[in-house]
Design a protein around this motif. Structure first.
Motif, PDB file in Angstrom:
ATOM      1  N   GLU A   3      69.954  44.720  61.443  1.00 46.35           N
ATOM      2  CA  GLU A   3      69.764  44.578  62.893  1.00 46.35           C
ATOM      3  C   GLU A   3      68.621  45.467  63.382  1.00 46.35           C
ATOM      4  O   GLU A   3      67.813  45.050  64.216  1.00 46.35           O
ATOM      5  N   LEU A   5      66.053  46.482  61.616  1.00 48.29           N
ATOM      6  CA  LEU A   5      64.809  45.883  61.129  1.00 48.29           C
ATOM      7  C   LEU A   5      64.401  44.713  62.010  1.00 48.29           C
ATOM      8  O   LEU A   5      63.217  44.556  62.352  1.00 48.29           O
ATOM      9  N   PHE A   6      65.368  43.905  62.402  1.00 47.04           N
ATOM     10  CA  PHE A   6      65.090  42.759  63.274  1.00 47.04           C
ATOM     11  C   PHE A   6      64.540  43.226  64.617  1.00 47.04           C
ATOM     12  O   PHE A   6      63.568  42.673  65.135  1.00 47.04           O
ATOM     13  N   ALA A   8      62.995  46.053  65.200  1.00 50.18           N
ATOM     14  CA  ALA A   8      61.656  46.616  64.981  1.00 50.18           C
ATOM     15  C   ALA A   8      60.609  45.511  64.898  1.00 50.18           C
ATOM     16  O   ALA A   8      59.509  45.640  65.454  1.00 50.18           O
ATOM     17  N   ILE A   9      60.953  44.420  64.224  1.00 49.96           N
ATOM     18  CA  ILE A   9      60.030  43.289  64.101  1.00 49.96           C
ATOM     19  C   ILE A   9      59.763  42.674  65.470  1.00 49.96           C
ATOM     20  O   ILE A   9      58.607  42.359  65.815  1.00 49.96           O
ATOM     21  N   ILE A  10      60.798  42.497  66.272  1.00 50.29           N
ATOM     22  CA  ILE A  10      60.639  41.921  67.609  1.00 50.29           C
ATOM     23  C   ILE A  10      59.763  42.817  68.486  1.00 50.29           C
ATOM     24  O   ILE A  10      58.867  42.343  69.189  1.00 50.29           O
ATOM     25  N   PHE A  12      57.527  44.999  67.489  1.00 46.98           N
ATOM     26  CA  PHE A  12      56.155  44.947  66.988  1.00 46.98           C
ATOM     27  C   PHE A  12      55.462  43.671  67.469  1.00 46.98           C
ATOM     28  O   PHE A  12      54.298  43.704  67.883  1.00 46.98           O
ATOM     29  N   PHE A  13      56.174  42.561  67.434  1.00 45.85           N
ATOM     30  CA  PHE A  13      55.619  41.286  67.904  1.00 45.85           C
ATOM     31  C   PHE A  13      55.231  41.381  69.374  1.00 45.85           C
ATOM     32  O   PHE A  13      54.147  40.950  69.776  1.00 45.85           O
ATOM     33  N   SER A  16      52.171  44.049  69.741  1.00 47.10           N
ATOM     34  CA  SER A  16      50.895  43.817  69.068  1.00 47.10           C
ATOM     35  C   SER A  16      50.485  42.356  68.953  1.00 47.10           C
ATOM     36  O   SER A  16      49.425  41.952  69.437  1.00 47.10           O
ATOM     37  N   TRP A 104      46.998  47.166  66.427  1.00 45.47           N
ATOM     38  CA  TRP A 104      48.402  46.808  66.229  1.00 45.47           C
ATOM     39  C   TRP A 104      49.256  48.019  65.880  1.00 45.47           C
ATOM     40  O   TRP A 104      50.443  48.055  66.181  1.00 45.47           O
ATOM     41  N   ASN A 141      46.700  45.380  71.471  1.00 49.24           N
ATOM     42  CA  ASN A 141      48.109  45.649  71.717  1.00 49.24           C
ATOM     43  C   ASN A 141      48.368  45.549  73.209  1.00 49.24           C
ATOM     44  O   ASN A 141      47.458  45.261  73.993  1.00 49.24           O
TER      45      ASN A 141
END
Length: 240
Positions: A3, A5-6, A8-10, A12-13, A16, A104, A141
């Motif tokens: 969760e 990691l998910f 963090a990915i969101i 970052f999206f 950046s 980014w 960004n």
């Protein structure tokens, strides 16, 4: 863990990738193309390089061509004589970060520092105010437009993957010629030491560019500065 990691990915999206997509697709506050019949502009990123930039300046001088160099601040401080030569020979110089780092992965504070340090390096060496900015790899960004509000952000009309030696040797001259169009801004590189590039690629680029400049003159195109090419478009550089 999954969760986090998910999330963090969101984040970052949102921080950046989404701003980059939005800005580049909408052309918000950026210039991709200029104006003027039979006029183009050459821009070079990632330098200066002690040998390749010198050779490139020699070539441009022979052809009486004016260009714009988006320099990396730490390289500029190592080779200040090349920036002074650019100014003496009528070229323009813009910011390409102090270090060649993607926006980014920069916090707002670090991005502000990259811009400020690169600007200060250029202005210290040349005595000229900086008006143009191109982010490395064209990466924005969520804070880039606000932090770079005093610069005109320049992107490109034609990108040629000249950072790859084999691709340059095989098709670069042809693709340069195919890109000839009123107002086009060309993106090329005079340093092959950055991530993803090949060390000898600028040598090939300069060789192919020489062929292109001969053909450009035959077709009655003129290579002008960015200032001349984007006349009539809004400039954001007002002062410090």
């Amino acid at each position: 863990m999954v969760e986090l990691l998910f999330v963090a990915i969101i984040l970052f999206f949102i921080y950046s990738i989404l701003p980059t997509l939005f800005i580049r697709l909408s052309s918000l506050r950026i210039v991709k193309k200029g104006v003027g019949e039979k006029k183009i502009s050459l821009t070079f990123d990632d330098g200066p390089h002690p040998q390749y930039t010198k050779n490139l300046l020699d070539l441009l001088k022979r052809h009486n061509v004016k260009a714009t160099f988006f320099v990396v601040g730490e390289h500029a401080l190592k080779h200040p004589h090349l920036l002074r030569r650019m100014v003496i020979e009528g070229h323009e110089i813009g910011i390409h970060h102090y270090n060649h780092k993607s926006g980014w992965f920069l916090t707002p504070g670090k991005l502000k520092k990259e811009l400020k340090m690169c600007q200060e390096a250029i202005e210290h060496i040349t005595g000229k105010e900086v008006r143009y900015y191109r982010p490395p790899w064209g990466h924005f960004n969520i804070c880039t437009l606000a932090l770079a509000k005093t610069y005109q952000i320049i992107m490109w009309s034609v990108i040629l993957q000249d950072w790859k030696t084999e691709k340059g040797e095989s098709t670069l001259s042809k693709r340069l010629i195919e890109g000839l169009c009123d107002g086009h801004i060309y993106l090329l590189h005079d340093n092959g030491s950055t991530f993803g590039a090949e060390e000898q690629a600028p040598r090939v680029m300069i060789e192919q560019l020489s062929l292109f400049l001969d053909e450009m003159h035959k077709r009655n195109f003129t290579c002008v500065s960015l200032q001349d090419l984007i006349v009539g478009k809004k400039h954001y550089r007002i002062g410090h």
